[in-house]
Design a protein around this motif. Sequence first.
Motif, PDB file in Angstrom:
ATOM      1  N   ILE A  13      19.882  41.521  16.788  1.00 59.14           N
ATOM      2  CA  ILE A  13      21.025  41.085  15.906  1.00 59.14           C
ATOM      3  C   ILE A  13      21.923  42.325  15.521  1.00 59.14           C
ATOM      4  O   ILE A  13      21.460  43.430  14.895  1.00 59.14           O
ATOM      5  N   LYS A  14      23.158  42.134  15.519  1.00 63.32           N
ATOM      6  CA  LYS A  14      24.219  43.225  15.025  1.00 63.32           C
ATOM      7  C   LYS A  14      25.358  42.379  14.363  1.00 63.32           C
ATOM      8  O   LYS A  14      25.940  41.338  14.841  1.00 63.32           O
ATOM      9  N   PRO A  15      25.676  42.753  13.274  1.00 63.51           N
ATOM     10  CA  PRO A  15      24.977  43.617  12.284  1.00 63.51           C
ATOM     11  C   PRO A  15      23.641  42.927  11.817  1.00 63.51           C
ATOM     12  O   PRO A  15      23.618  41.511  11.750  1.00 63.51           O
ATOM     13  N   LEU A  16      22.651  43.699  11.255  1.00 59.31           N
ATOM     14  CA  LEU A  16      21.299  42.752  10.781  1.00 59.31           C
ATOM     15  C   LEU A  16      21.585  41.926   9.725  1.00 59.31           C
ATOM     16  O   LEU A  16      20.979  40.669   9.641  1.00 59.31           O
ATOM     17  N   GLN A  17      22.456  42.341   8.739  1.00 60.29           N
ATOM     18  CA  GLN A  17      22.623  41.607   7.729  1.00 60.29           C
ATOM     19  C   GLN A  17      24.062  40.971   7.500  1.00 60.29           C
ATOM     20  O   GLN A  17      25.034  41.944   7.728  1.00 60.29           O
ATOM     21  N   ASN A  64      27.794  31.913  15.525  1.00 59.83           N
ATOM     22  CA  ASN A  64      28.595  32.428  14.447  1.00 59.83           C
ATOM     23  C   ASN A  64      29.272  33.732  15.096  1.00 59.83           C
ATOM     24  O   ASN A  64      28.568  34.673  15.442  1.00 59.83           O
ATOM     25  N   ASN A  65      30.653  33.819  15.436  1.00 60.10           N
ATOM     26  CA  ASN A  65      31.075  34.937  16.264  1.00 60.10           C
ATOM     27  C   ASN A  65      31.090  36.183  15.348  1.00 60.10           C
ATOM     28  O   ASN A  65      31.462  37.164  15.924  1.00 60.10           O
ATOM     29  N   ARG A  66      30.724  36.116  14.123  1.00 55.87           N
ATOM     30  CA  ARG A  66      30.653  37.437  13.361  1.00 55.87           C
ATOM     31  C   ARG A  66      29.627  38.337  13.484  1.00 55.87           C
ATOM     32  O   ARG A  66      29.670  39.241  13.198  1.00 55.87           O
TER      33      ARG A  66
END
Length: 278
Positions: A13-17, A64-66
């Motif tokens: 996962i990037k970014p993790l949060q 989600n493209n974020r």
Amino acid sequence: MSNTTYIEYSFSIKPLQPASDILIAELGAAGFESFVENEDGILAYIQEENWSEPIIETVSVLKNNRFQISYEIKKIEQENWNATWEANFNPIQVGNKCAVRAPFHDKTNVDYDIVIEPKMSFGTGHHETTHMMLEYILDHDFKEKSVLDMGSGTGVLAILAAMKGAKTIDAIDIDHWCYLNAKENIVRNNCNHIMIYEGDSSLLIDQKYDLIIANINRNILLADIPRYANCLNPNGILLLSGFYVEDIPLITAKCEEVALRFEKRLEKNNWVAVKYVF
């Protein structure tokens, strides 16, 4: 778990949060029942009998493209399950006085040895926010204090407060799995005077506390800070985490509106834990 075959998803996962927290929540709703957080993302487990390949299509955060989220899948055979779980869930130590470990780890020679089986709940001490809140609890006097742990997850913060001598402790989480898991963990750690409740801040009516601990996301904190202030005794302490360095001005402004004064902050990888006093 040792008698069941599991399917493991390894998510990068990037970014993790906040993607990691969202992903865990959505996977939980889809039927996944155990998670391990790591530096790259999370490992998620579901019983093979409850799994089918299309199950992942219900997890909207993956679209989600974020976030950049990729994953690999493998089967964990019955005889390998415990070894896999143990290999990916490492005990942690906070300072030289507190350790958080799973039941299969050896007992540690520290003042506060906390045993947590996290299942689907947040709060193993691995995440920066939980680790910093444990640091704060270690640094404060809890003897004979009344304590509230909001967003209690596994119950690990409430358990450490109890071990440090807190007299009364309420722990509240909106998630049903967290509620059940925290109940198991307080029994596991012989902290039976912790009262676990399922719900949100609307449960707070006329209770009063010496210390309030809240490790939740920024928006919930901003909405609930006035209620926390109303529940604090004179000279009470509010310990907040679950947000980033850049969120501190917003959080502090809301606290100042209700006469809470900034005193100290801890920081790890842009996550912060902040102390306010009444």
